[in-house]
Design an enzyme around this catalytic site. Sequence first.
Site, mmCIF file in Angstrom:
data_model
loop_
_atom_site.group_PDB
_atom_site.id
_atom_site.type_symbol
_atom_site.label_atom_id
_atom_site.label_comp_id
_atom_site.label_asym_id
_atom_site.label_seq_id
_atom_site.Cartn_x
_atom_site.Cartn_y
_atom_site.Cartn_z
ATOM 1 C CB CYS A 97 7.721 2.299 0.516
ATOM 2 S SG CYS A 97 8.674 3.506 -0.399
ATOM 3 N N GLY B 31 2.411 0.111 2.380
ATOM 4 C CA GLY B 31 3.379 -0.973 2.506
ATOM 5 C C GLY B 31 3.175 -1.733 3.793
ATOM 6 C CG ASN C 270 7.045 6.337 -2.600
ATOM 7 O OD1 ASN C 270 6.096 7.101 -2.617
ATOM 8 N ND2 ASN C 270 6.995 5.144 -3.187
ATOM 9 N N GLY C 271 9.752 5.240 -4.734
ATOM 10 C CA GLY C 271 9.905 5.432 -6.172
ATOM 11 C C GLY C 271 10.685 4.303 -6.807
ATOM 12 C CE1 TYR D 42 -6.701 -0.803 -4.275
ATOM 13 C CE2 TYR D 42 -4.333 -0.731 -4.600
ATOM 14 C CZ TYR D 42 -5.443 -1.328 -4.040
ATOM 15 O OH TYR D 42 -5.315 -2.431 -3.256
#
Length: 496
Positions: free
Chosen positions: A32, A58, A134-135, A277
């Site tokens: 995310c 996301g 996020n994680g 990426y």
Amino acid sequence: MRSSVPSLRLPCSAAATQVSVFDTDDKPHEQCGVFGIIGDPDAAQMCYLGLHALQHRGQEGAGIVSSDGSALHSVTGLGLVSEVFSDASKLAPLVGSAAIGHNRYSTSGAASALANVQPFVAGYRFGQLAVAHNGNLVNYRSLRHELESKGSIFSTTSDTEVILHLIATSAARPLIARIVEACESLSGAFSLVFLTADKLIAVRDPHGFRPLVMGRRPNGAVVFASETSALDLISAEYVREVNPGEVIAVDVNDMLIATSYLLTRKPRKSCVFEHIYFSSPNSIIFGHPVHASRYNFGAALARESPAPGADIVIPVPDSGLFAALGFAGASGVPFKQGLIRSHYVGRSFIAPNQEERDLAVKLKLAPVEGILAGKSVVVIDDSIVRGTTSSKIVRLIKNEGKAREVHMRIACPPIVGSCYYGVDTPRAEELISNRLGVNELRQEIGCDSLGFLSLESMKGAFGEGRHMLCDACFTRKYPVTAPEPLAAEVGDEAED
């Protein structure tokens, strides 16, 4: 407005395999993106734009929570940001000068459900609290078990809910102390933004696995985001990273910034895949421009794994673009756009057999026969995960593009380990480089030669910061050891 933490996600089933067109990339996926802003009269609109800039992190769902100074207001939905907030009426309830937002990517095999779209909003004895995360927490299950044994009732399978329970049950005062105490219990990756009626708070885990940056708009508004590209879109100036282990609080009344740190200090281990990426090429991540890192990866790849006699270099769009430019620049082989990516493919479709799965790649990538026909082609891609898409691309270039030879060059080392820190990767046994050597893999995907960037050269692109990177997916050397149950269940839902 959500009055409690969301409900349990239910698994989905289908008679045929549903393949998202985005999944045909055969890439790891970031879970995310997060965004927060305070001190701006158009906070929700700025948050909406920030989430647009983070859309690549996301695509399954998006949400915004705003504060009007006394209460929180929430709008969440499934789909892209432009779909969730399809007209001005969707933003109208999000009043106030502070807001946080979240883009969600669901983990492999997990059903999309509105209840799991963040930010989460919870009410407890001191008021309302919203969080976007996020994680991934590797000690999620043990923390949840401990909390449940003390009477906590969970309504989701998300590890983010654990954070809210830890804060709600903390006896520390004030809120910042409760957040610090809660985060001291967490193990793994977390970049967090919290919102209360009058405060915006940003937290980053002690290793700094996932990115989180701070900026300022010309009107003085303070902004936090997963990437600097989100700052650029709303004309916010990049100030600095949120440091690993740092807790930053901004009060809406005086806009004073208070900084503290978690007591636990750890060596910095930022995710190198952000540069390979995940992140947008126009972002600055961990202090390095992403486009420059990718260019340098490609240049190093050309020196390490040249393709003598090659006629042209082409990227697998879009993520292979800058590495291909670097390869072409270092090798002197002309750069060409031999594959054209369609940006108008539908979100998903049913692909029950191999022929239709191959069609997924054809719908997304079109070879330019006039460029490829009869040529010895170097194809630059950022990574190989399962290897399924690489073989389809080779067939596409040879059969449809009429290329004479295809030489695959990969701008990162072979991926041999799963990620436990907020990246949706397959289990280790599904990673093709974990099962096959380079020559065996070359035969599997059908190319004429295959080369990977070495770990040394990849890390060398970061200069003095080379030792501050998490490279566990290439080395299996994990900065935070995952408990055995989690290690066995990578790919199951943990954090949304």
